[in-house]
Design an enzyme around this catalytic site. Structure first.
Site, PDB file in Angstrom:
ATOM      1  N   GLY A  84      -3.970  -4.123  -4.275  1.00 59.88           N
ATOM      2  CA  GLY A  84      -4.784  -3.068  -5.008  1.00 59.88           C
ATOM      3  C   GLY A  84      -3.973  -1.854  -5.074  1.00 59.88           C
ATOM      4  O   GLY A  84      -3.089  -1.698  -4.477  1.00 59.88           O
ATOM      5  N   HIS A  85      -4.223  -1.357  -6.446  1.00 62.68           N
ATOM      6  CA  HIS A  85      -3.715  -0.094  -6.678  1.00 62.68           C
ATOM      7  C   HIS A  85      -4.641   0.865  -7.132  1.00 62.68           C
ATOM      8  O   HIS A  85      -5.717   0.654  -7.692  1.00 62.68           O
ATOM      9  CB  HIS A  85      -2.717  -0.288  -7.953  1.00 62.68           C
ATOM     10  CG  HIS A  85      -1.444  -1.179  -7.878  1.00 62.68           C
ATOM     11  ND1 HIS A  85      -0.572  -1.288  -6.924  1.00 62.68           N
ATOM     12  CD2 HIS A  85      -1.382  -2.143  -8.685  1.00 62.68           C
ATOM     13  CE1 HIS A  85       0.011  -2.135  -7.261  1.00 62.68           C
ATOM     14  NE2 HIS A  85      -0.222  -2.836  -8.070  1.00 62.68           N
ATOM     15  N   ASN A 125      -5.678  -9.959  -4.286  1.00 62.05           N
ATOM     16  CA  ASN A 125      -5.495  -9.653  -2.888  1.00 62.05           C
ATOM     17  C   ASN A 125      -4.664  -8.363  -3.019  1.00 62.05           C
ATOM     18  O   ASN A 125      -4.564  -7.842  -1.769  1.00 62.05           O
ATOM     19  CB  ASN A 125      -4.973 -10.764  -2.209  1.00 62.05           C
ATOM     20  CG  ASN A 125      -3.417 -10.874  -2.686  1.00 62.05           C
ATOM     21  OD1 ASN A 125      -3.222 -10.718  -3.666  1.00 62.05           O
ATOM     22  ND2 ASN A 125      -2.760 -11.620  -1.808  1.00 62.05           N
ATOM     23  N   ASP A 150       0.780  -1.349   0.024  1.00 63.26           N
ATOM     24  CA  ASP A 150      -0.023  -0.084  -0.004  1.00 63.26           C
ATOM     25  C   ASP A 150       0.886   1.285  -0.062  1.00 63.26           C
ATOM     26  O   ASP A 150       0.341   2.226   0.711  1.00 63.26           O
ATOM     27  CB  ASP A 150      -0.943   0.031   1.100  1.00 63.26           C
ATOM     28  CG  ASP A 150      -1.790  -1.169   1.352  1.00 63.26           C
ATOM     29  OD1 ASP A 150      -2.369  -1.595   0.307  1.00 63.26           O
ATOM     30  OD2 ASP A 150      -1.710  -1.930   2.500  1.00 63.26           O
ATOM     31  N   GLU A 151       2.005   1.178  -0.598  1.00 60.19           N
ATOM     32  CA  GLU A 151       2.937   2.450  -0.563  1.00 60.19           C
ATOM     33  C   GLU A 151       2.715   3.369  -1.493  1.00 60.19           C
ATOM     34  O   GLU A 151       2.881   4.428  -1.563  1.00 60.19           O
ATOM     35  CB  GLU A 151       4.542   1.702  -0.562  1.00 60.19           C
ATOM     36  CG  GLU A 151       4.872   1.095   0.418  1.00 60.19           C
ATOM     37  CD  GLU A 151       4.808  -0.322   0.037  1.00 60.19           C
ATOM     38  OE1 GLU A 151       5.318  -1.284   0.675  1.00 60.19           O
ATOM     39  OE2 GLU A 151       4.064  -0.803  -0.984  1.00 60.19           O
ATOM     40  N   GLY A 152       1.855   2.963  -2.540  1.00 59.01           N
ATOM     41  CA  GLY A 152       1.463   3.924  -3.885  1.00 59.01           C
ATOM     42  C   GLY A 152       2.335   3.330  -5.013  1.00 59.01           C
ATOM     43  O   GLY A 152       2.403   4.139  -6.060  1.00 59.01           O
ATOM     44  N   LYS A 153       2.298   2.015  -5.145  1.00 58.59           N
ATOM     45  CA  LYS A 153       3.229   1.456  -6.325  1.00 58.59           C
ATOM     46  C   LYS A 153       2.434   1.887  -7.616  1.00 58.59           C
ATOM     47  O   LYS A 153       2.948   2.175  -8.710  1.00 58.59           O
ATOM     48  CB  LYS A 153       3.007  -0.054  -6.144  1.00 58.59           C
ATOM     49  CG  LYS A 153       3.917  -0.688  -5.158  1.00 58.59           C
ATOM     50  CD  LYS A 153       4.229  -1.890  -4.969  1.00 58.59           C
ATOM     51  CE  LYS A 153       2.922  -2.536  -4.698  1.00 58.59           C
ATOM     52  NZ  LYS A 153       2.466  -2.268  -3.291  1.00 58.59           N
ATOM     53  N   ARG A 203     -10.318  -2.670   4.164  1.00 60.33           N
ATOM     54  CA  ARG A 203     -10.019  -2.400   5.731  1.00 60.33           C
ATOM     55  C   ARG A 203      -9.428  -1.249   6.183  1.00 60.33           C
ATOM     56  O   ARG A 203      -8.665  -0.917   5.300  1.00 60.33           O
ATOM     57  CB  ARG A 203      -9.392  -3.675   6.102  1.00 60.33           C
ATOM     58  CG  ARG A 203      -9.993  -5.141   6.217  1.00 60.33           C
ATOM     59  CD  ARG A 203      -9.268  -6.270   6.711  1.00 60.33           C
ATOM     60  NE  ARG A 203      -8.276  -6.609   5.679  1.00 60.33           N
ATOM     61  CZ  ARG A 203      -7.526  -7.481   5.814  1.00 60.33           C
ATOM     62  NH1 ARG A 203      -7.567  -8.292   6.868  1.00 60.33           N
ATOM     63  NH2 ARG A 203      -6.666  -8.065   5.066  1.00 60.33           N
ATOM     64  N   GLN A 254       2.600  -6.826  -3.779  1.00 60.02           N
ATOM     65  CA  GLN A 254       2.658  -6.445  -2.443  1.00 60.02           C
ATOM     66  C   GLN A 254       4.039  -5.982  -1.908  1.00 60.02           C
ATOM     67  O   GLN A 254       4.851  -5.593  -2.613  1.00 60.02           O
ATOM     68  CB  GLN A 254       2.368  -7.657  -1.494  1.00 60.02           C
ATOM     69  CG  GLN A 254       0.593  -8.034  -1.562  1.00 60.02           C
ATOM     70  CD  GLN A 254       0.708  -9.259  -2.474  1.00 60.02           C
ATOM     71  OE1 GLN A 254       1.666  -9.692  -3.343  1.00 60.02           O
ATOM     72  NE2 GLN A 254      -0.867  -9.624  -2.784  1.00 60.02           N
ATOM     73  N   GLY A 282       6.259  11.875  -4.106  1.00 61.44           N
ATOM     74  CA  GLY A 282       4.643  12.151  -4.257  1.00 61.44           C
ATOM     75  C   GLY A 282       4.478  13.205  -3.327  1.00 61.44           C
ATOM     76  O   GLY A 282       4.513  12.845  -2.067  1.00 61.44           O
ATOM     77  N   LYS A 315       3.424  10.089  -0.787  1.00 64.10           N
ATOM     78  CA  LYS A 315       2.492  10.626   0.528  1.00 64.10           C
ATOM     79  C   LYS A 315       3.369  11.767   1.389  1.00 64.10           C
ATOM     80  O   LYS A 315       2.880  11.702   2.625  1.00 64.10           O
ATOM     81  CB  LYS A 315       1.811   9.810   1.239  1.00 64.10           C
ATOM     82  CG  LYS A 315       0.756   9.004   0.394  1.00 64.10           C
ATOM     83  CD  LYS A 315      -0.298   8.082   1.152  1.00 64.10           C
ATOM     84  CE  LYS A 315      -1.681   7.611   0.453  1.00 64.10           C
ATOM     85  NZ  LYS A 315      -2.443   6.995   1.353  1.00 64.10           N
TER      86      LYS A 315
END
Length: 428
Positions: A40-41, A38, A13-16, A302, A223, A412, A330
């Site tokens: 998500g981007h 499993n 979830d780092e922003g790939k 989640r 991931q 970013g 971020k």
């Protein structure tokens, strides 16, 4: 021209997606090499937001060929649904290639995943319940179903029956669940065959030829490093290898053909699911990071656990991946804090430790050792160059770079495509 690996340097979830999309206009192929739906981007294009789960982020870049490699596990229903959703929004998905050697997630894999998690109770791993782990388990146990099996009905029937012989015994006798009808599974899978067939290819051959021809190929991990089944916080990990080495096995490209390995770092740290997390926050700062950063899983829905930046993890990611660059995402979320803590080491049993402990027990008991860095209040979302950032923001980036062991080549400063500061080109 380079072949690059782009991967998460934390727990995912780092922003790939943003990083992949940034490069998409200059890249000929974007390849998912492990994981499944499993991951998500979220990619923002203009005023449009796209949530991708299985498809490579490059599918949103005209002229780029998106590839699902042999190391990915594919849920055919999810694949077709995601393609349909993009087509309805005017996105051309016709160039997608899917490896014939990729393994298929079947309904019995998702069933086993969900009932196993419920059975484990407090000891559950925190899976997404999408059948990823059971599919990889079947792959290793040599009872998996591959994409190519859709085109030989006899083989497909034999493989499904063989896989269910054992699983039905477990479902009925251990979990008190009804046995699964193999004929129904075969019929469902065959129903996807013709729709998927136009995309199926020998992707290993395609990618090696592309690199030999000087095309730019980007390998995209699903991931983060700390979720790698070999190098992550086992057993609270995924079932595949998102680390750089996984790109070679998951796409069929040798390591000598890869030029750069780019790690995506969030300016703080998040994690979804169970497992140790030394810098996790349970106070108003943690809630602020979650709210401002929009920290909710793209695929899982989640809330993500949030904490301060962990330089120990970043150094570990540099080491196990051989990182050549970082993309820091971020940074804008940290605007407004007077001081920003950064974890520079751990305290374990009264001793200072500066490298990630190999012992899961030690890592579970690790306490963060913080260094305080001055914050900033200025809006940084419009910054186009590093020098336009506030001095304290510049100092924060430089400190993270020094602690992490690889140069930060892009930053970013917002969710949009154009809200990125490029310091060094990844394609040079």
């Amino acid at each position: 021209m380079p072949a690059l690996v782009l991967l998460g340097a934390q727990w995912g979830d780092e922003g790939k997606g943003k990083a992949t999309d940034l490069l998409g206009g200059s890249v000929d192929y974007v390849v998912r090499y492990q994981g499944g739906n499993n991951a998500g981007h979220t990619v923002v294009v203009g005023d449009q937001k796209y949530a991708l789960h299985l498809l490579p982020s490059g599918i949103l870049s005209p002229g780029c060929t998106p590839v699902i490699g042999n190391g990915v596990v594919v849920d055919p229903a999810v694949l077709l649904s995601e393609l349909s959703g993009l087509n309805e929004r005017g996105v051309d998905t016709s160039k997608l290639l899917v490896s014939g050697n990729a393994h298929l997630i079947t309904p019995y894999h998702t069933t086993v995943d969900k009932v196993t998690e419920r059975f484990l109770g407090k000891r559950k791993i925190g899976t997404t319940g999408r059948g990823i782990g059971p599919t990889y388990a079947d792959k290793i146990n040599r009872v998996g179903i591959r994409v190519q099996d859709l085109y030989d009905e006899s083989i497909l029937e034999q493989k499904v029956e063989a896989a269910l012989d054992f699983k039905n015994q477990i479902l009925a006798k251990l979990y008190n669940r009804r046995a699964i009808d193999s004929a129904k599974i075969v019929d469902e899978l065959l129903g996807y065959a013709e729709q998927i067939k136009p995309f199926v290819a020998d992707t290993t051959l395609v990618l090696n030829n592309a690199i030999d021809e000087g095309k730019v190929v980007l390998f995209e991990g699903g991931q983060g490093t700390l979720l790698d089944v070999d190098h992550g916080t086992y057993p609270f990990v995924t079932s595949s290898n998102p680390t750089a080495g996984g790109a070679c096995t998951g796409a069929g490209v040798g390591p000598t053909k890869i030029n750069r390995v780019i790690g995506i770092l969030k300016a703080y740290t998040t994690r979804v699911g169970a497992g140790p997390f030394p810098t996790e926050l349970f106070d108003k700062d943690g809630e602020a990071l979650r709210t401002i950063g929009g920290e909710r899983g793209v695929t899982t829905g989640r809330d993500r656990r949030c904490g301060w930046f962990d330089a120990v993890i970043a150094r570990y990611a540099t080491r196990v991946n051989g990182l050549t660059d970082f993309f820091l995402t971020k940074l804008d979320v940290l605007t407004g804090w007077e001081q920003i803590p950064v974890c520079v080491a751990y305290e374990i049993d009264g001793k200072r430790v500066e490298e990630l402990p190999y012992s899961q027990s030690d890592f579970h008991h690790a306490k963060p050792v913080y260094e305080m860095l001055p914050g900033w209040t200025e809006d940084i979302s419009k910054a186009k160059t590093f020098s336009e950032l506030p001095k304290n923001a510049q100092a924060y980036v430089k400190a993270l770079e020094e602690m992490s062991g690889a140069p930060i080549s892009a930053i970013g400063v917002g969710p949009g495509r154009d809200e990125t500061i490029e310091i060094n080109s990844f394609l040079s």
